[in-house]
Design a protein around this motif. Structure first.
Motif, PDB file in Angstrom:
ATOM      1  N   LEU A 110      51.201  42.306  41.132  1.00 36.35           N
ATOM      2  CA  LEU A 110      50.152  43.324  41.036  1.00 36.35           C
ATOM      3  C   LEU A 110      48.740  42.752  41.109  1.00 36.35           C
ATOM      4  O   LEU A 110      47.783  43.513  41.251  1.00 36.35           O
ATOM      5  CB  LEU A 110      50.337  44.117  39.732  1.00 36.35           C
ATOM      6  CG  LEU A 110      51.646  44.911  39.649  1.00 36.35           C
ATOM      7  CD1 LEU A 110      51.790  45.562  38.275  1.00 36.35           C
ATOM      8  CD2 LEU A 110      51.728  45.946  40.756  1.00 36.35           C
ATOM      9  N   GLU A 111      48.591  41.423  41.017  1.00 40.40           N
ATOM     10  CA  GLU A 111      47.276  40.776  41.093  1.00 40.40           C
ATOM     11  C   GLU A 111      47.071  40.250  42.521  1.00 40.40           C
ATOM     12  O   GLU A 111      47.732  39.294  42.930  1.00 40.40           O
ATOM     13  CB  GLU A 111      47.191  39.626  40.089  1.00 40.40           C
ATOM     14  CG  GLU A 111      45.978  38.733  40.230  1.00 40.40           C
ATOM     15  CD  GLU A 111      44.659  39.477  40.212  1.00 40.40           C
ATOM     16  OE1 GLU A 111      43.917  39.394  41.217  1.00 40.40           O
ATOM     17  OE2 GLU A 111      44.364  40.146  39.208  1.00 40.40           O
ATOM     18  N   PRO A 112      46.151  40.851  43.272  1.00 40.44           N
ATOM     19  CA  PRO A 112      45.967  40.455  44.671  1.00 40.44           C
ATOM     20  C   PRO A 112      45.615  38.977  44.870  1.00 40.44           C
ATOM     21  O   PRO A 112      45.936  38.400  45.901  1.00 40.44           O
ATOM     22  CB  PRO A 112      44.823  41.347  45.163  1.00 40.44           C
ATOM     23  CG  PRO A 112      44.773  42.480  44.205  1.00 40.44           C
ATOM     24  CD  PRO A 112      45.289  41.963  42.890  1.00 40.44           C
ATOM     25  N   ARG A 113      44.959  38.356  43.898  1.00 38.07           N
ATOM     26  CA  ARG A 113      44.553  36.949  44.046  1.00 38.07           C
ATOM     27  C   ARG A 113      45.658  35.963  43.692  1.00 38.07           C
ATOM     28  O   ARG A 113      45.513  34.761  43.892  1.00 38.07           O
ATOM     29  CB  ARG A 113      43.335  36.659  43.158  1.00 38.07           C
ATOM     30  CG  ARG A 113      42.106  37.482  43.527  1.00 38.07           C
ATOM     31  CD  ARG A 113      40.999  37.282  42.519  1.00 38.07           C
ATOM     32  NE  ARG A 113      41.423  37.877  41.241  1.00 38.07           N
ATOM     33  CZ  ARG A 113      40.794  37.709  40.089  1.00 38.07           C
ATOM     34  NH1 ARG A 113      39.726  36.949  40.028  1.00 38.07           N
ATOM     35  NH2 ARG A 113      41.226  38.293  38.996  1.00 38.07           N
ATOM     36  N   CYS A 114      46.776  36.443  43.174  1.00 40.81           N
ATOM     37  CA  CYS A 114      47.825  35.557  42.675  1.00 40.81           C
ATOM     38  C   CYS A 114      48.536  34.825  43.817  1.00 40.81           C
ATOM     39  O   CYS A 114      49.058  35.441  44.732  1.00 40.81           O
ATOM     40  CB  CYS A 114      48.837  36.340  41.849  1.00 40.81           C
ATOM     41  SG  CYS A 114      50.049  35.276  41.037  1.00 40.81           S
TER      42      CYS A 114
END
Length: 108
Positions: free
Chosen positions: A73-77
């Motif tokens: 859910l975290e785009p930067r992950c």
């Protein structure tokens, strides 16, 4: 959020979860980011404790699957490290390898 949005998130989570792989060094250990990804942190490799370094987002979560979901859910992950005590670290720089350490899981 609607039931439809929740279902879409669950499907996305399930599909990306199956895509998590072990980095060089295996999945049981600490994650290390590439020194070339961020030359200003080349001496550290690890983002833990770097205020403002942008390398790690930390959470306390119940299980490794919660950590995977947070990464989805975290785009930067770019990957995650989960500690058996419940600490989840979402990496925002490319993970280059892991170093074996009991009680830790590293996935990209």
């Amino acid at each position: 959020s609607s039931a439809s949005e929740q279902t879409q998130r669950e499907v996305l989570t399930m599909s990306k979860t199956t895509l998590f792989l072990a980095p060089t060094g295996g999945s049981e250990g600490l994650c290390f980011v590439s020194a070339s990804a961020n030359p200003s942190t080349a001496a550290l490799f690890r983002g833990r404790g770097r205020a403002g370094g942008g390398l790690v987002l930390q959470y306390w979560l119940a299980g490794v699957h919660d950590c995977e979901t947070a990464c989805v859910l975290e785009p930067r992950c770019t990957g995650y490290e989960w500690q058996s005590a419940g600490q989840c670290e979402l990496q925002t720089q490319p993970i280059s390898k892991s170093v074996p350490l009991a009680g830790y899981i590293c996935k990209v």
